[in-house]
Design a protein around this motif. Sequence first.
Motif, short mmCIF file in Angstrom:
data_model
loop_
_atom_site.label_atom_id
_atom_site.label_comp_id
_atom_site.label_asym_id
_atom_site.label_seq_id
_atom_site.Cartn_x
_atom_site.Cartn_y
_atom_site.Cartn_z
N SER A 200 0.83 -1.20 0.00
CA SER A 200 0.00 0.00 0.00
C SER A 200 0.86 1.25 0.00
O SER A 200 1.85 1.35 0.74
CB SER A 200 -0.91 0.00 1.23
N GLU A 201 0.48 2.21 -0.82
CA GLU A 201 1.19 3.49 -0.89
C GLU A 201 1.16 4.19 0.47
O GLU A 201 2.14 4.84 0.87
CB GLU A 201 0.52 4.36 -1.95
N LYS A 202 0.07 4.06 1.21
CA LYS A 202 -0.05 4.71 2.51
C LYS A 202 0.94 4.14 3.51
O LYS A 202 1.53 4.87 4.32
CB LYS A 202 -1.48 4.57 3.04
N ASP A 203 1.14 2.83 3.49
CA ASP A 203 2.13 2.21 4.37
C ASP A 203 3.54 2.63 3.96
O ASP A 203 4.39 2.93 4.81
CB ASP A 203 2.01 0.69 4.33
N TYR A 204 3.80 2.63 2.68
CA TYR A 204 5.11 3.00 2.15
C TYR A 204 5.51 4.40 2.60
O TYR A 204 6.65 4.64 3.01
CB TYR A 204 5.08 2.92 0.63
N GLU A 205 4.58 5.32 2.55
CA GLU A 205 4.87 6.72 2.87
C GLU A 205 5.27 6.92 4.33
O GLU A 205 5.86 7.95 4.68
CB GLU A 205 3.66 7.59 2.54
N ARG A 206 4.96 5.95 5.18
CA ARG A 206 5.28 6.06 6.61
C ARG A 206 6.54 5.28 6.98
O ARG A 206 6.89 5.20 8.16
CB ARG A 206 4.09 5.57 7.45
N ARG A 207 7.23 4.73 5.97
CA ARG A 207 8.45 3.96 6.25
C ARG A 207 9.64 4.64 5.58
O ARG A 207 9.87 4.54 4.39
CB ARG A 207 8.31 2.53 5.71
N GLN A 208 10.42 5.37 6.38
CA GLN A 208 11.58 6.07 5.84
C GLN A 208 12.58 5.10 5.22
O GLN A 208 13.23 5.42 4.22
CB GLN A 208 12.27 6.88 6.96
N ARG A 215 14.23 -1.11 1.19
CA ARG A 215 13.97 -2.28 2.03
C ARG A 215 13.73 -1.83 3.46
O ARG A 215 14.10 -0.71 3.85
CB ARG A 215 15.13 -3.28 1.98
N THR A 216 13.11 -2.69 4.25
CA THR A 216 12.88 -2.38 5.65
C THR A 216 14.15 -2.68 6.44
O THR A 216 14.64 -3.81 6.44
CB THR A 216 11.71 -3.21 6.22
N PHE A 311 11.75 -7.44 2.85
CA PHE A 311 11.25 -7.87 4.16
C PHE A 311 12.11 -9.02 4.68
O PHE A 311 12.26 -10.06 4.01
CB PHE A 311 9.79 -8.31 4.07
N GLU A 312 12.65 -8.85 5.86
CA GLU A 312 13.49 -9.89 6.46
C GLU A 312 12.65 -11.09 6.86
O GLU A 312 11.52 -10.96 7.32
CB GLU A 312 14.20 -9.32 7.70
N GLY A 313 13.19 -12.28 6.63
CA GLY A 313 12.55 -13.49 7.11
C GLY A 313 11.56 -14.14 6.17
O GLY A 313 11.03 -15.21 6.48
N ILE A 314 11.28 -13.50 5.02
CA ILE A 314 10.44 -14.13 4.01
C ILE A 314 11.16 -14.05 2.67
O ILE A 314 12.21 -13.44 2.55
CB ILE A 314 9.04 -13.49 3.93
N ASP A 683 -0.78 1.27 19.24
CA ASP A 683 -1.06 2.68 19.00
C ASP A 683 0.15 3.57 19.30
O ASP A 683 0.15 4.76 18.96
CB ASP A 683 -2.27 3.15 19.83
N TYR A 684 1.17 3.01 19.93
CA TYR A 684 2.42 3.73 20.15
C TYR A 684 3.41 3.49 19.01
O TYR A 684 4.21 4.37 18.69
CB TYR A 684 3.08 3.28 21.47
N TRP A 685 3.36 2.30 18.42
CA TRP A 685 4.41 1.95 17.44
C TRP A 685 4.34 2.91 16.26
O TRP A 685 3.29 3.11 15.66
CB TRP A 685 4.26 0.49 17.00
N PRO A 686 5.48 3.50 15.84
CA PRO A 686 5.44 4.65 14.94
C PRO A 686 5.32 4.35 13.45
O PRO A 686 5.09 5.27 12.66
CB PRO A 686 6.79 5.34 15.22
N VAL A 687 5.49 3.10 13.07
CA VAL A 687 5.48 2.78 11.63
C VAL A 687 4.62 1.55 11.37
O VAL A 687 4.37 0.75 12.30
CB VAL A 687 6.92 2.50 11.11
N PRO A 688 4.15 1.36 10.14
CA PRO A 688 3.43 0.13 9.82
C PRO A 688 4.33 -1.09 10.02
O PRO A 688 5.50 -1.08 9.65
CB PRO A 688 3.08 0.31 8.33
N THR A 689 3.78 -2.13 10.61
CA THR A 689 4.53 -3.36 10.86
C THR A 689 4.41 -4.29 9.65
O THR A 689 3.67 -4.03 8.70
CB THR A 689 3.98 -4.07 12.10
N TYR A 690 5.12 -5.41 9.73
CA TYR A 690 5.01 -6.42 8.66
C TYR A 690 3.57 -6.91 8.54
O TYR A 690 3.08 -7.16 7.44
CB TYR A 690 5.95 -7.60 8.95
#
Length: 697
Positions: A200-208, A215-216, A311-314, A683-690
Amino acid sequence: MNADLTSRYGTMVFSDHVMKEYLPSDVYKKLSETVKEGKPLDLDVANAVAHGMKEWALKHGATHFAHWFQPLTGITSEKHDAFLDPVGDGTAIVKFSGKELVQGEPDASSFPNGGLRATFEARGYSAWDPTSPAFIKDEVLCVPTAFCSYSGEALDKKTPLLRSMATLDKQTKRVLALFGKNPAHVTVNVGTEQEYFLISEKDYERRQDLIVCGRTLFGAPPCKGQELDEHYFGAIRPTVNSFMKELDDELWGFAVAAKTKHNEVAPCQHELAPVFCNVNRAVDENLLTMEMMKLLASHHGLVCLQHEKPFEGINGSGKHNNWSFGTEDENLLDPGDTPEANLQFIVFLTCVIEAVDNYQDLLRMSVASCGNDHRLGAHEAPPAIISIFLGDELSSIIDALTSGETAAHTLREQLDFGVDVLPNLERDTTDRNRTSPFAFTGNKFEFRMPGSSVNVSDANTVLDTAVAKTLKEFADAMEARGDMEFEHAALNWVRKSLQAHKRILFSGDGYSEEWHVEAERRGLCNFATTADALPCFVAEKNLELFSEMGVLSPVEARSRYEVKLEKYNKLMNIEANTMEVMARRTYLPVISAYATKIAKGITTVTAAMPDAPMSHEHRELKTLTEGVNAIYDGLDALRDAHVAAEAIADSQEQANAYAHKVRPAMDALRAAVDAMEPIVASDYWPVPTYDDMLFYC
């Protein structure tokens, strides 16, 4: 086939079909001779071609033209010039000359050049490659070209590839002449299976890290990954399917024969495979495909990730390079029904085996990249050790030849499903060993090591050149055999070659520890990182190979080594900087804030109820505070290793430091941050997770 489907195909390409319509018959004939036979093209013919090309482009809405080339960045470049030319009275004419078609002059100093050009020596030339057709993209007529310096050194990926194709053509014809065959030309055919991720573009935009590095750099394993194998060949998501449809439509317009599409093993991972074609055109089409993937994904609220290991691990993403070569009449890697009696096939197979063994280091180097270091040897990617898988039938033939015995013919078995309504199928004599880097798959070799982001010109240039060298040695030996019967001499050469190079053949599990031990015993190369592999480019035997076969001069080869080394060091520097910034500014404040919340909760509850059991909360707080300390320790270690690496003047030593000092420090910092992710409230974690990114719909 649907009429609309066929009418769309190739509409944006100045193809052979279009040339017949827009060029005079004598001009078309001369251009065809250039394309098919390599004959030079004079300026008058070029002018006529340019006129026809311009008229066709204008009819299809083009306003500009560009020489489309492949500098040593590995991607494509283009500079747009308008067809309009002012005449001085307030009006303009439309102009596109043969000289503008044949030759361009982009600035050569601002591209990677490995020391070939200085800023004050900026002039470079792009030269039309008529063997790869022009096409229209975004109202621009794109003319595929080679790119060289003012003094003639190749500054691109295309020129060495074309040279390698020419030398393979020459040496293959020499070998075929010994079998009484004289083809007009020999062609290398390639099919590139492109793997990629869509998120998702929305998730991408929140991952520096994704934005800057592709890559993450951080991310704990998802609750569910690929362990159920349910994504592989599964039903395609509607959003993804819409993207794939648009991609097919665009590619078909460019006459890119996109054939197969499906979900890959990892969540959000997919694959596109085209029909095989000439390797030069296949590389151009793959680069265009990658560009279209990135562009069109945004139309659907998606981002296309082409990094080898986002993505690490996959599963990581590769670009399987299916390679074969042949004449206008036959595939020279087709074993036929009785390969044990097919001397011509055995000779060509042996030459490939010897070439891969002799230049295994070069092949490994050709796919070395910062991203591929994370992919090789993990989750369905082959290991970093080069080996060849042949399958049971060819392996038994090789065993018989090396032992001096007669190979028995292997009958193909029938597969019986045990259900009357289902047909019996003929079982192939080769299996698909997914752990093999270089596997024979019926009538071609599948080189599975290239990463998804690379330009496969490098791998194919090395492969073509190495095989051409071995074919030359065979032809030299046979032409100097004296009175010995050809078949007898050829079998003797084959037997000796296979005995000397059988070590490269391996049919087992490439992931096993036993194979790594066995490969070392056999003397095979095992370059785990790009830093380890790149010096192979300038090893004396490899410089001699390129020079002898007329593919790269020693100066050109060294420049490419320097460019690859510089790119690796820059990418590692970018990743280390990004990791440090994200750990300090994105993760630490949030983890500390959550620890503070837990601490305040403990204080509040204890004040209200002094005897309240709070052991779990205390344990949670201790874990968080220890985690924060571990992150600070990891940051300090990474900063020390990074600063030390940056201070190293020698590029190769710097690469070694990045690979063996900085990267382990990055891995340790990542582990410290990732350990906090399952503990800190969502709700604290700052970025989208895997879990967020891989299962976005």
